[in-house]
Design a protein around this motif. Structure first.
Motif, short mmCIF file in Angstrom:
data_model
loop_
_atom_site.label_atom_id
_atom_site.label_comp_id
_atom_site.label_asym_id
_atom_site.label_seq_id
_atom_site.Cartn_x
_atom_site.Cartn_y
_atom_site.Cartn_z
N GLU A 45 0.82 -1.21 0.00
CA GLU A 45 0.00 0.00 0.00
C GLU A 45 0.85 1.27 0.00
O GLU A 45 0.55 2.24 -0.70
N SER A 46 1.94 1.26 0.77
CA SER A 46 2.81 2.44 0.83
C SER A 46 3.45 2.71 -0.52
O SER A 46 3.49 3.84 -1.00
N GLU A 47 3.98 1.66 -1.17
CA GLU A 47 4.58 1.82 -2.49
C GLU A 47 3.54 2.33 -3.49
O GLU A 47 3.86 3.17 -4.35
N GLN A 48 2.33 1.84 -3.41
CA GLN A 48 1.29 2.27 -4.34
C GLN A 48 0.97 3.76 -4.18
O GLN A 48 0.80 4.48 -5.17
N VAL A 49 0.89 4.22 -2.94
CA VAL A 49 0.64 5.64 -2.69
C VAL A 49 1.77 6.48 -3.29
O VAL A 49 1.53 7.50 -3.96
N SER A 105 10.36 -9.58 -6.61
CA SER A 105 10.00 -8.50 -5.68
C SER A 105 10.42 -7.14 -6.21
O SER A 105 9.68 -6.15 -6.07
N VAL A 106 11.61 -7.05 -6.80
CA VAL A 106 12.06 -5.78 -7.37
C VAL A 106 11.12 -5.34 -8.49
O VAL A 106 10.71 -4.17 -8.56
N ASP A 107 10.77 -6.26 -9.37
CA ASP A 107 9.87 -5.91 -10.48
C ASP A 107 8.51 -5.46 -9.96
O ASP A 107 7.91 -4.50 -10.48
N ARG A 112 4.63 -0.96 -8.68
CA ARG A 112 3.82 -0.22 -7.72
C ARG A 112 4.30 1.23 -7.59
O ARG A 112 3.50 2.15 -7.44
N LEU A 113 5.61 1.42 -7.62
CA LEU A 113 6.18 2.75 -7.45
C LEU A 113 6.13 3.58 -8.74
O LEU A 113 6.45 4.78 -8.72
N GLN A 114 5.76 2.95 -9.85
CA GLN A 114 5.65 3.63 -11.14
C GLN A 114 6.95 4.35 -11.50
O GLN A 114 6.97 5.52 -11.88
N THR A 115 8.05 3.61 -11.38
CA THR A 115 9.36 4.16 -11.70
C THR A 115 10.18 3.09 -12.42
O THR A 115 9.83 1.91 -12.38
#
Length: 315
Positions: A45-49, A105-107, A112-115
């Protein structure tokens, strides 16, 4: 850690905007934040935000972004008891630092981080069941692919850290540049068996290896420095309570009065004044009030005399 769960997205993004506007550049999260908030969560959730915030604001290039893997539980609902995590059971079901899991996990974090890259990627909890060679070779491949710039390790004992560095030197793999551990002004009790809290040996190791940065989590121990009543029965004090803690808290109170700040703020300032090792203290505010209360620590200037008193305090 709490963004997207107990801290709603509007509050989280307001904090992020204020943080960068104030000059902040370092953001730290993890792929497992925060599965324990409610049943049905798979973490992330944090990464998605953060990913949605990056996409909306275009501020990705303004920050040094750290995230972590290897400590996601395989079935979060199985380790929640009456709505709270059973951490002993959780530790036994972490997904670990195997090569396939790290690559996956990295992918997932990048998505999620959109980077397209992560600046610092941690092994979140040291995995004794996976050969270090497997973990380090996989991380080297991830760095070589441009997905991660630097690696770090968290919740790790000093002997393991030295072994990691030896293997990296032997094979030409990228070595950790950061160690993330629990570290604060209070000193852990002698004889405590705890892999996550910096002890004297680890502090000395970091002092003699200036290519490693100490990233300190829980630096204000859930805010106990400002509230004697909270300290009296807070679980965080179990690793610290005793005459040494009492003496250091007394000195901290004197310094806080002298500089016109709170104890929590002075602890953050004291950590930022450290140069051997150099320390980055992390704050994890849940509310805007907590964020606004922590931020003035950046401007507290402690004199050499005050730093000496703080360092010397203790039983």
């Amino acid at each position: 850690m709490l963004m997207g769960t107990s801290t709603d997205e509007t509050t989280a993004t307001t904090m992020l905007d204020r943080y960068l506007d104030a000059g902040g550049t370092f953001l730290d999260t993890a792929n497992c934040y925060a599965w324990w908030h409610e049943r049905g969560s798979q973490g992330g959730e944090s990464e998605q935000v953060l990913g949605r915030w990056f996409a909306r604001t275009g501020r990705r290039d303004e920050v040094f972004l750290a995230t972590k893997g290897t400590a996601m539980v395989k079935d979060p609902d199985q380790v929640l008891v009456d709505g709270r995590p059973d951490w002993e059971r959780a530790y036994q079901s972490f997904d670990g630092a195997g090569a396939d899991n790290l690559r996956r996990s990295v992918d997932d974090s990048l998505r999620r981080l959109q980077t397209d890259h992560i600046d610092l990627y941690y092994v979140h909890v040291d995995d004794l069941s996976t050969p270090l060679e497997e973990t380090l070779e996989a991380l080297a491949g991830i760095v070589q692919a441009g997905k991660v710039r630097y690696i770090g390790w968290s919740n790790v004992r000093t002997w393991r850290l030295e072994r990691i560095r030896q293997l990296c030197a032997q094979h030409g793999w990228p070595a950790p540049v950061a160690v993330q551990q629990q570290h604060s002004y209070l000193r852990r009790k002698a004889g405590l068996r705890h892999a996550s809290i910096v002890d004297d040996e680890q502090l000395h190791y970091l002092q003699t290896h200036d290519d490693l940065m100490l990233v300190a989590y829980s630096p204000i121990l859930k805010g106990i420095y400002d509230d004697a009543e909270k300290r009296a029965d807070h679980p965080m004090m179990g690793a610290y309570a005793g005459p040494d803690a009492e003496a250091r808290i007394a000195t901290l109170g004197e310094i806080a009065d002298e500089v016109g700040a709170t104890g929590n703020q002075v602890v953050l300032a004291w950590l930022m004044h450290q140069t051997s090792p150099c320390i980055v203290p992390l704050i994890g505010p849940r509310t805007l009030e907590q964020f606004d209360t922590a931020l003035p620590a950046v401007d507290i200037k402690l004199t050499d005399e005050q730093l000496t008193r703080l360092d010397a305090a203790g039983a």
